[in-house]
Design an enzyme around this catalytic site. Structure first.
Site, PDB file in Angstrom:
ATOM      1  N   CYS A  52     -36.646 -20.369  16.846  1.00  0.00           N
ATOM      2  CA  CYS A  52     -38.012 -20.730  16.451  1.00  0.00           C
ATOM      3  C   CYS A  52     -38.980 -19.579  16.767  1.00  0.00           C
ATOM      4  O   CYS A  52     -38.905 -18.982  17.838  1.00  0.00           O
ATOM      5  CB  CYS A  52     -38.437 -21.997  17.195  1.00  0.00           C
ATOM      6  SG  CYS A  52     -40.104 -22.516  16.758  1.00  0.00           S
ATOM      7  N   CYS A  56     -43.641 -21.684  22.784  1.00  0.00           N
ATOM      8  CA  CYS A  56     -43.824 -22.797  23.730  1.00  0.00           C
ATOM      9  C   CYS A  56     -43.033 -22.474  25.016  1.00  0.00           C
ATOM     10  O   CYS A  56     -41.807 -22.309  24.968  1.00  0.00           O
ATOM     11  CB  CYS A  56     -43.322 -24.099  23.113  1.00  0.00           C
ATOM     12  SG  CYS A  56     -44.008 -24.390  21.466  1.00  0.00           S
ATOM     13  N   CYS A  59     -39.706 -24.180  26.081  1.00  0.00           N
ATOM     14  CA  CYS A  59     -38.699 -24.502  25.075  1.00  0.00           C
ATOM     15  C   CYS A  59     -37.572 -23.469  24.959  1.00  0.00           C
ATOM     16  O   CYS A  59     -37.806 -22.307  24.622  1.00  0.00           O
ATOM     17  CB  CYS A  59     -39.370 -24.675  23.715  1.00  0.00           C
ATOM     18  SG  CYS A  59     -38.174 -25.134  22.453  1.00  0.00           S
ATOM     19  N   CYS A  96     -34.273 -40.039  15.138  1.00  0.00           N
ATOM     20  CA  CYS A  96     -35.247 -38.944  15.027  1.00  0.00           C
ATOM     21  C   CYS A  96     -34.523 -37.638  14.755  1.00  0.00           C
ATOM     22  O   CYS A  96     -33.533 -37.340  15.428  1.00  0.00           O
ATOM     23  CB  CYS A  96     -36.017 -38.775  16.336  1.00  0.00           C
ATOM     24  SG  CYS A  96     -36.742 -40.279  16.939  1.00  0.00           S
ATOM     25  N   CYS A 128     -37.514 -41.052  11.995  1.00  0.00           N
ATOM     26  CA  CYS A 128     -38.594 -40.234  12.534  1.00  0.00           C
ATOM     27  C   CYS A 128     -38.194 -38.775  12.369  1.00  0.00           C
ATOM     28  O   CYS A 128     -37.004 -38.460  12.383  1.00  0.00           O
ATOM     29  CB  CYS A 128     -38.769 -40.586  14.011  1.00  0.00           C
ATOM     30  SG  CYS A 128     -39.962 -39.563  14.870  1.00  0.00           S
ATOM     31  N   CYS A 188     -46.268 -40.456  16.465  1.00  0.00           N
ATOM     32  CA  CYS A 188     -45.612 -40.355  17.775  1.00  0.00           C
ATOM     33  C   CYS A 188     -46.136 -39.079  18.424  1.00  0.00           C
ATOM     34  O   CYS A 188     -45.923 -37.986  17.904  1.00  0.00           O
ATOM     35  CB  CYS A 188     -44.098 -40.279  17.557  1.00  0.00           C
ATOM     36  SG  CYS A 188     -43.176 -39.933  19.071  1.00  0.00           S
ATOM     37  N   ARG A 260     -42.703 -43.988  25.697  1.00  0.00           N
ATOM     38  CA  ARG A 260     -41.294 -43.570  25.757  1.00  0.00           C
ATOM     39  C   ARG A 260     -41.008 -42.728  26.996  1.00  0.00           C
ATOM     40  O   ARG A 260     -41.632 -41.692  27.216  1.00  0.00           O
ATOM     41  CB  ARG A 260     -40.918 -42.793  24.496  1.00  0.00           C
ATOM     42  CG  ARG A 260     -39.440 -42.444  24.444  1.00  0.00           C
ATOM     43  CD  ARG A 260     -39.013 -41.968  23.061  1.00  0.00           C
ATOM     44  NE  ARG A 260     -39.385 -42.951  22.066  1.00  0.00           N
ATOM     45  CZ  ARG A 260     -40.105 -42.687  20.983  1.00  0.00           C
ATOM     46  NH1 ARG A 260     -40.500 -41.471  20.725  1.00  0.00           N
ATOM     47  NH2 ARG A 260     -40.414 -43.646  20.135  1.00  0.00           N
TER      48      ARG A 260
END
Ligand code: SF4
Length: 332
Positions: A52, A56, A59, A96, A128, A188, A260
């Site tokens: 990616c 972040c 991550c 998801c 999702c 979400c 969650r």
């Protein structure tokens, strides 16, 4: 009463309530809006892993960090549908799909994701996706394919955000949430604690979520799982009490949301998870991986449900199922 006009002072006062009283208050609100015996079981599958371009700090999928994550291009539709079928058979009602993208592009990969959405929707599961930033028209296409929910976390407060991500802004995030909402897809959105933020940042994130024009239908609360090779690899782990405080505050200020208990659950024993459920958490991720970080094994979760006498929440309990498509073949 559902309120979207919470003040920072009100949320701070709730957050700082003595812990046993806070759990009691949250459990009371929880019982007014939910069946406390039900916990939603979701399965999260990484359909495109690693590589990616974003930064972040938590991550392991960011290309710029040197982690053990192996880059994997977008999976094939039939592989994903097989995984969804297995998840359904083991009791998940929401599936998801996560792709390590900065944003969705209108290309063949997106067409494939639309086919995945149609296929999983055709199985009667809540579908999702978490695919990064979205435009209004992409959100609309996902909706038309049968997408039930879209995950896009705020991660933290607006004030602390730049310490964690510099490649896109807090406003970008809010705009994507706006596009999702406009398309009529369930929202979400939550965040992560334990990234070096202050208490005000946790409260700031909850304030932003609870003062959106409509509360997100799902609010994931994650504890950072520090991964070697990321800038946050040496962060100290948060205590279970901090998780409980976040969950209980989220439950009180967003009474109808599914809260969650997400990343970090793998480190919790049965008693700690039970306290989280008592404090208002009513959703978990099943499966031994959360995208790329560890999660409790399926058998451990079966045992947990038995011990606590809780049961999986059925699909589509809060809303109409989207138009159902027959299971579709691979997009060509
Ligand atoms: S959290 Fe998502 S956007 Fe950020 S680096 Fe990881 S995969 Fe990319």
């Amino acid at each position: 009463m559902i309120r979207t006009d919470w003040t920072r002072k009100e949320i701070t006062d709730i957050y700082n309530t003595p812990i046993l009283e806070l759990i009691y208050q949250a459990a009371t609100v929880h019982r007014q809006h939910h069946d406390p015996q039900e916990v939603q079981v979701c399965t999260l599958l990484s359909v495109k892993t690693g590589g990616c371009p974003e930064d972040c700090a938590y991550c392991p999928q960011a290309a710029r960090y040197h982690t053990n994550v192996k880059v994997h291009k977008l999976m094939e539709v039939d592989e994903v549908l097989d995984a969804a079928q297995r998840a359904k058979e083991s009791g998940s009602t929401r599936f998801c799909m996560g792709a390590a993208w900065r944003e969705v592009r209108d290309n063949r990969d997106f067409d494939k994701v639309l086919d995945m959405v149609k296929g999983v929707n055709g199985m009667g599961m809540e579908v999702c996706c978490t695919l990064g930033m979205l435009t209004d028209s992409q959100a609309q296409k996902l909706k038309e394919a049968g997408l039930y929910a879209y995950n896009h976390n705020l991660d933290t407060s607006e004030e602390f955000y730049d310490d964690i991500i510099t490649t896109r802004t807090y406003d970008d995030r809010l705009e994507t949430l706006g596009s999702v909402r406009k398309a009529g897809i369930s929202v979400c959105s939550g965040g992560i604690i334990g990234m070096g933020e202050q208490q005000e940042d946790r409260i700031g994130m909850l304030l932003t979520l609870a003062t959106l024009p409509e509360h997100p239908e799902s609010v994931p609360v994650n504890a950072l799982v520090p991964v070697e090779g990321t800038p946050l690899e040496d962060q100290e782990r948060v205590s279970v009490w901090e998780m409980i405080r976040m969950i209980a505050t989220a439950r009180i200020i967003m009474p109808k949301a599914m809260v969650r208990l997400s990343a970090g659950r793998v480190r919790m024993n049965t008693e700690e998870q039970a306290l989280c459920f008592l404090a208002g958490a009513n959703s978990i991720f099943a499966g031994d991986k959360l995208l790329t970080t560890p999660n409790p094994e399926e058998d451990a979760d079966k045992q947990l449900f038995q011990t606590l006498n809780i049961r999986p929440r059925p699909s589509f309990k809060n809303g109409e199922a989207p138009v159902k498509f027959e299971q579709i073949p691979v997009h060509v």
